[in-house]
Design an enzyme around this catalytic site. Structure first.
Site, PDB file in Angstrom:
ATOM      1  N   ARG A   1      -2.281 -14.108  -3.339  1.00 29.60           N
ATOM      2  CA  ARG A   1      -3.490 -13.681  -2.789  1.00 29.60           C
ATOM      3  C   ARG A   1      -3.442 -14.319  -1.373  1.00 29.60           C
ATOM      4  NH1 ARG A   1      -4.582 -10.980  -6.010  1.00 29.60           N
ATOM      5  NH2 ARG A   1      -6.135 -10.775  -7.724  1.00 29.60           N
TER       6      ARG A   1
ATOM      7  N   GLU B   1      -8.609  -8.040   4.118  1.00 28.39           N
ATOM      8  CA  GLU B   1      -8.036  -6.801   3.949  1.00 28.39           C
ATOM      9  C   GLU B   1      -8.933  -5.679   3.404  1.00 28.39           C
ATOM     10  OE1 GLU B   1      -5.839  -6.631  -0.436  1.00 28.39           O
ATOM     11  OE2 GLU B   1      -4.786  -8.007   1.040  1.00 28.39           O
TER      12      GLU B   1
ATOM     13  N   HIS C   1      -0.978  -4.560   0.010  1.00 32.52           N
ATOM     14  CA  HIS C   1      -1.427  -4.897  -1.506  1.00 32.52           C
ATOM     15  C   HIS C   1      -0.977  -3.704  -2.391  1.00 32.52           C
ATOM     16  CE1 HIS C   1      -4.505  -7.615  -3.485  1.00 32.52           C
ATOM     17  NE2 HIS C   1      -3.674  -7.191  -4.163  1.00 32.52           N
TER      18      HIS C   1
END
Length: 325
Positions: free
Chosen positions: A232, A261, A293
């Site tokens: 995270r 993001e 991600h």
């Protein structure tokens, strides 16, 4: 059981179809984020499934409650986009997804290798036919002491994979795992900071872990420390990361996640003005590797996310039927 799934990508459609047929469900799939503007899509449904861009705070949860939604299944491991306490208070049950840790662990080790072998500047150079070696000398994993912060399923798998490289592995967690102890030594957090050449963080995002990698923590680390984060973004104080990359206290960074993001990653934004200055600034450094991600993004990862969400909803329904919910 009638379920409506939001934020559905094309790569998830087949698995939703398989689950629908397997359990005889009605599943409506929608590519859009769930918002107050499209809340009507849940009319007549019992449960919803979402990803991380659908923000489920008090106002949205109240709207869902008024629409008789009983269950929310997020197809993510993290639940920080959902106000879990308020959902529980108003009687909406929430579950998250759980998928095999191998994909994220593989990706984490890849980020480690990319940073220690300086692949980013290598890639830049060869794109302009510069095949010189100056400034590209790397390190060997077996000579490093690697610290793993958080030894849950993913952290433990990273440790197991790293054991094959022959490096010394130190671990930090409030809970000690006997399987992890076969490959790593648990130490206190300050010892991990002091001794490790590379640190990879695998903690959940909690009040106690938010910005756990900050100026004070970095000051205790070795000069030239390498930091990896595929968990995270908010586990790191990004201003502290930027400052210490600039000062060269940090030797390299590998990031699969970044603050704010949302609505950037997983979207084609190549003709847009992107308003995230920290992201734009940090990614220009030659010793910073950033990916959008995607550590979770494997065929088995996607299958696990969808299956776990649907089966979690069905488990809630079964518990309710038995009077145990």
């Amino acid at each position: 059981m009638k379920i409506v799934a939001f934020e559905v990508r094309n790569d998830e459609l087949n698995e939703f179809e398989l689950m629908k047929n397997k359990y005889g469900l009605t599943i409506k799939t929608i590519p859009d984020v769930l918002t107050a503007e499209n809340i009507k899509e849940v009319d007549g449904y019992d449960a919803i499934s979402i990803l991380g861009r659908s923000i489920m705070k008090k106002e949205m949860l109240d709207l869902l409650k008024n629409k008789n939604i009983k269950y929310i299944a997020t197809r993510t491991i993290g639940c920080d986009h959902i106000d879990l306490e308020y959902a529980e208070r108003i009687g909406i049950k929430v579950c998250n997804s759980r998928y095999e840790p191998n994909g994220v662990a593989d990706f984490t080790v890849m980020l480690m290798l990319l940073t220690i072998r300086k692949y980013k500047p290598v890639l830049w150079r060869q794109n302009v036919n510069d095949y010189s070696l100056s400034g590209l000398m790397g390190k060997e994993m077996r000579n490093l002491t690697v610290g793993i912060m958080g030894t849950g399923r993913i952290g433990a798998m990273v440790i197991k994979e790293l054991s094959g490289f022959g490096c010394e592995i130190l671990a930090y967690d409030i809970y000690h795992d006997k399987e992890v102890e076969k490959f790593a030594k648990y130490v206190d957090i300050d010892t991990l900071y002091k001794r490790c050449d590379m640190i990879s963080i695998h903690m959940p995002l909690l009040v106690s872990t938010r910005n756990i990698i900050n100026d004070d923590a970095i000051s205790k680390m070795k000069d030239g420390v390498i930091l990896i984060n595929s968990a995270r973004a908010e586990l790191m104080d990004m201003q502290a990361i930027i400052k210490n990359v600039e000062s060269e206290k940090i030797g390299a960074v590998g990031l699969d996640v970044f603050e704010n993001e949302e609505f950037i990653y997983h979207i084609n934004r190549k003709t847009d003005i992107i308003k995230n200055r920290d992201m734009a600034y940090l990614r220009q450094f030659p010793n910073v590797v950033m990916t959008p991600h995607m550590a979770f993004y494997t065929d088995l990862g996607i299958k696990g996310m969808v299956d776990c969400a649907i089966e979690g909803i069905l488990k809630f329904k079964e518990l309710e039927r038995k009077g145990k919910l």
